[in-house]
Design a protein around this motif. Structure first.
Motif, PDB file in Angstrom:
ATOM      1  N   UNK A 124       0.831  -1.203   0.000  1.00 44.96           N
ATOM      2  CA  UNK A 124       0.000   0.000   0.000  1.00 44.96           C
ATOM      3  C   UNK A 124       0.864   1.251   0.000  1.00 44.96           C
ATOM      4  N   UNK A 125       1.945   1.249   0.789  1.00 48.63           N
ATOM      5  CA  UNK A 125       2.806   2.438   0.849  1.00 48.63           C
ATOM      6  C   UNK A 125       3.514   2.648  -0.488  1.00 48.63           C
ATOM      7  N   UNK A 126       4.010   1.547  -1.085  1.00 47.84           N
ATOM      8  CA  UNK A 126       4.737   1.681  -2.353  1.00 47.84           C
ATOM      9  C   UNK A 126       3.796   2.177  -3.448  1.00 47.84           C
ATOM     10  N   UNK A 127       2.610   1.560  -3.536  1.00 49.60           N
ATOM     11  CA  UNK A 127       1.682   1.933  -4.614  1.00 49.60           C
ATOM     12  C   UNK A 127       1.178   3.353  -4.413  1.00 49.60           C
ATOM     13  N   UNK A 128       0.911   3.735  -3.158  1.00 49.19           N
ATOM     14  CA  UNK A 128       0.391   5.086  -2.941  1.00 49.19           C
ATOM     15  C   UNK A 128       1.438   6.137  -3.280  1.00 49.19           C
ATOM     16  N   UNK A 129       2.727   5.770  -3.220  1.00 50.57           N
ATOM     17  CA  UNK A 129       3.750   6.718  -3.641  1.00 50.57           C
ATOM     18  C   UNK A 129       3.790   6.921  -5.136  1.00 50.57           C
ATOM     19  N   UNK A 130       3.151   6.006  -5.894  1.00 49.47           N
ATOM     20  CA  UNK A 130       3.206   6.093  -7.354  1.00 49.47           C
ATOM     21  C   UNK A 130       1.928   6.628  -7.977  1.00 49.47           C
ATOM     22  N   UNK A 131       0.881   6.829  -7.161  1.00 45.74           N
ATOM     23  CA  UNK A 131      -0.364   7.378  -7.715  1.00 45.74           C
ATOM     24  C   UNK A 131      -0.183   8.872  -7.949  1.00 45.74           C
ATOM     25  N   UNK A 132      -0.467   9.303  -9.179  1.00 46.26           N
ATOM     26  CA  UNK A 132      -0.338  10.722  -9.539  1.00 46.26           C
ATOM     27  C   UNK A 132      -1.638  11.167 -10.196  1.00 46.26           C
ATOM     28  N   UNK A 133      -1.789  12.459 -10.419  1.00 53.85           N
ATOM     29  CA  UNK A 133      -2.881  12.897 -11.285  1.00 53.85           C
ATOM     30  C   UNK A 133      -2.702  12.332 -12.692  1.00 53.85           C
ATOM     31  N   UNK A 134      -3.818  12.078 -13.369  1.00 55.60           N
ATOM     32  CA  UNK A 134      -3.747  11.464 -14.696  1.00 55.60           C
ATOM     33  C   UNK A 134      -3.015  12.372 -15.662  1.00 55.60           C
ATOM     34  N   UNK A 135      -2.284  11.741 -16.585  1.00 51.97           N
ATOM     35  CA  UNK A 135      -1.535  12.518 -17.553  1.00 51.97           C
ATOM     36  C   UNK A 135      -0.704  11.605 -18.411  1.00 51.97           C
ATOM     37  N   UNK A 136       0.266  12.187 -19.111  1.00 53.34           N
ATOM     38  CA  UNK A 136       1.066  11.383 -20.022  1.00 53.34           C
ATOM     39  C   UNK A 136       1.913  10.370 -19.272  1.00 53.34           C
ATOM     40  N   UNK A 137       2.328  10.698 -18.012  1.00 55.30           N
ATOM     41  CA  UNK A 137       3.186   9.778 -17.266  1.00 55.30           C
ATOM     42  C   UNK A 137       2.378   8.794 -16.438  1.00 55.30           C
ATOM     43  N   UNK A 138       1.114   9.054 -16.247  1.00 53.37           N
ATOM     44  CA  UNK A 138       0.276   8.144 -15.455  1.00 53.37           C
ATOM     45  C   UNK A 138      -0.955   7.811 -16.280  1.00 53.37           C
ATOM     46  N   UNK A 139      -0.880   6.683 -16.991  1.00 53.53           N
ATOM     47  CA  UNK A 139      -1.963   6.331 -17.905  1.00 53.53           C
ATOM     48  C   UNK A 139      -2.917   5.348 -17.234  1.00 53.53           C
ATOM     49  N   UNK A 140      -3.946   4.975 -17.999  1.00 58.81           N
ATOM     50  CA  UNK A 140      -4.907   3.974 -17.540  1.00 58.81           C
ATOM     51  C   UNK A 140      -4.197   2.671 -17.211  1.00 58.81           C
ATOM     52  N   UNK A 141      -3.184   2.348 -18.027  1.00 60.54           N
ATOM     53  CA  UNK A 141      -2.458   1.099 -17.826  1.00 60.54           C
ATOM     54  C   UNK A 141      -1.807   1.052 -16.453  1.00 60.54           C
ATOM     55  N   UNK A 142      -1.211   2.186 -16.034  1.00 64.78           N
ATOM     56  CA  UNK A 142      -0.591   2.230 -14.704  1.00 64.78           C
ATOM     57  C   UNK A 142      -1.639   2.023 -13.624  1.00 64.78           C
ATOM     58  N   UNK A 143      -2.780   2.703 -13.781  1.00 63.50           N
ATOM     59  CA  UNK A 143      -3.838   2.576 -12.776  1.00 63.50           C
ATOM     60  C   UNK A 143      -4.341   1.153 -12.666  1.00 63.50           C
ATOM     61  N   UNK A 144      -4.568   0.513 -13.827  1.00 59.04           N
ATOM     62  CA  UNK A 144      -5.079  -0.861 -13.800  1.00 59.04           C
ATOM     63  C   UNK A 144      -4.058  -1.805 -13.197  1.00 59.04           C
ATOM     64  N   UNK A 145      -2.781  -1.630 -13.555  1.00 59.86           N
ATOM     65  CA  UNK A 145      -1.791  -2.575 -13.031  1.00 59.86           C
ATOM     66  C   UNK A 145      -1.602  -2.367 -11.531  1.00 59.86           C
ATOM     67  N   UNK A 146      -1.748  -1.138 -11.044  1.00 65.48           N
ATOM     68  CA  UNK A 146      -1.676  -0.929  -9.588  1.00 65.48           C
ATOM     69  C   UNK A 146      -2.894  -1.507  -8.895  1.00 65.48           C
ATOM     70  N   UNK A 147      -4.045  -1.405  -9.551  1.00 66.02           N
ATOM     71  CA  UNK A 147      -5.256  -2.013  -8.985  1.00 66.02           C
ATOM     72  C   UNK A 147      -5.075  -3.529  -8.880  1.00 66.02           C
TER      73      UNK A 147
END
Lengths: 102, 183
Positions: B98-121
């Motif tokens: 939880x700590x590692x993943x929460x450090x990687x959640x950002x506002x959506x944009x070019x560096x944080x795509x749907x793919x990142x969100x799904x793989x973290x989920x």
């Protein structure tokens, strides 16, 4: 009627107190408290302190990489403490059986 | 600032893709959907909540066993408490992910795509559910093992082996979650 309640409670305490005064039980409880504190504090402290002062300050990693590596080290440290716990528990048993032979 | 760069990047992409074909532009925009952080945050929640639920069940189930066996053998407390410690370690797996993943959640944009969100989920869910299963197994095996320990102290090694095999299941979940969350 109202005096029966405290009397019953005190007899159960009298039953319990010799257990806590027993040398073996006292040693076991002391060991237990020490190890419990260590296993609670070691992973959290190592995770955040390693990230802050070792990976970021000394090695200059990015915060995300530093967090991942320090988390892996914290999980390994928890298992090291668990191994020491198991070692202490088995050693306690051996000490007890030696006393039994004496 | 970030929204501004996002807007610039998306307008740049649309300018590039206008010449190659209009069909790619909605795809790029859809890849940077605003709901990507929702799935990342859900992964954080799933990792911690499910792992904590499994750990709580394991602690409670093993705790009832300890409470009933420690009446007769309070000197075995150091051995009997081990299922509770192992259930606690399962919760540490969830906390770490939880700590590692929460450090990687950002506002959506070019560096944080749907793919990142799904793989973290997926990472959060796999760690949480593996932790739930491991905590459940530790609770039941620990309860029976601790009761057996008061009757037959040689049961200790067998109980420890069963608990280690149960706890390794949670470790597998954490490893997969770290691989999923790191990409």
């Amino acid at each position: 009627m109202s005096e029966n309640q405290p009397a019953a409670a005190s007899t159960t305490m009298q039953d319990l107190i010799p257990n806590f005064r027993d040398q073996k039980v006292q040693g076991a409880v002391k060991n237990l408290l020490t190890y419990s504190l260590v296993i609670l504090l070691v992973p959290l402290a190592s995770m955040f302190l390693l990230k802050q002062f070792f990976f970021e300050a000394l090695l200059g990693y990015q915060p995300n990489d530093a967090l991942t590596y320090s988390a892996i080290i914290a999980v390994i440290l928890v298992h090291v403490v668990l191994a020491f716990w198991l070692f202490a528990a088995t050693k306690e048993d051996k000490k007890k059986s030696e006393n039994k032979f004496d | 600032m970030r929204e501004c760069t996002y807007y610039l990047v998306s307008s740049l992409c649309s300018d590039i893709f206008v010449f190659e074909g209009m069909s790619l532009d909605p795809l790029v925009k859809a890849e940077q959907g605003l709901y990507a952080p929702f799935f990342g945050s859900l992964g954080v929640t799933a990792a911690m909540a499910f792992a904590a639920a499994g750990s709580a069940y394991g602690t409670a189930k093993a705790g009832t066993g300890i409470a009933s066996m420690a009446v007769a053998r309070p000197d075995l407390v150091m051995k009997a408490i081990i299922p509770v410690v192992m259930a606690g370690i399962v919760a540490i797996y969830g906390l770490v992910v939880a700590v590692i993943v929460s450090g990687k959640v950002e506002p959506a944009g070019a560096s944080y795509t749907i793919n990142s969100g799904f793989s973290q989920f997926a990472g959060g869910l796999v760690c949480g559910l593996c932790g739930l299963g491991a905590g459940y197994a530790i609770g039941i095996a620990g309860d029976a093992g601790v009761r057996a320990l008061s009757q037959q102290p040689r049961m200790f090694v067998g109980m420890i082996l069963i608990l280690i095999f149960a706890e390794v299941l949670g470790l597998y979940g954490m490893i997969v979650a770290l691989i999923l969350g790191a990409t």
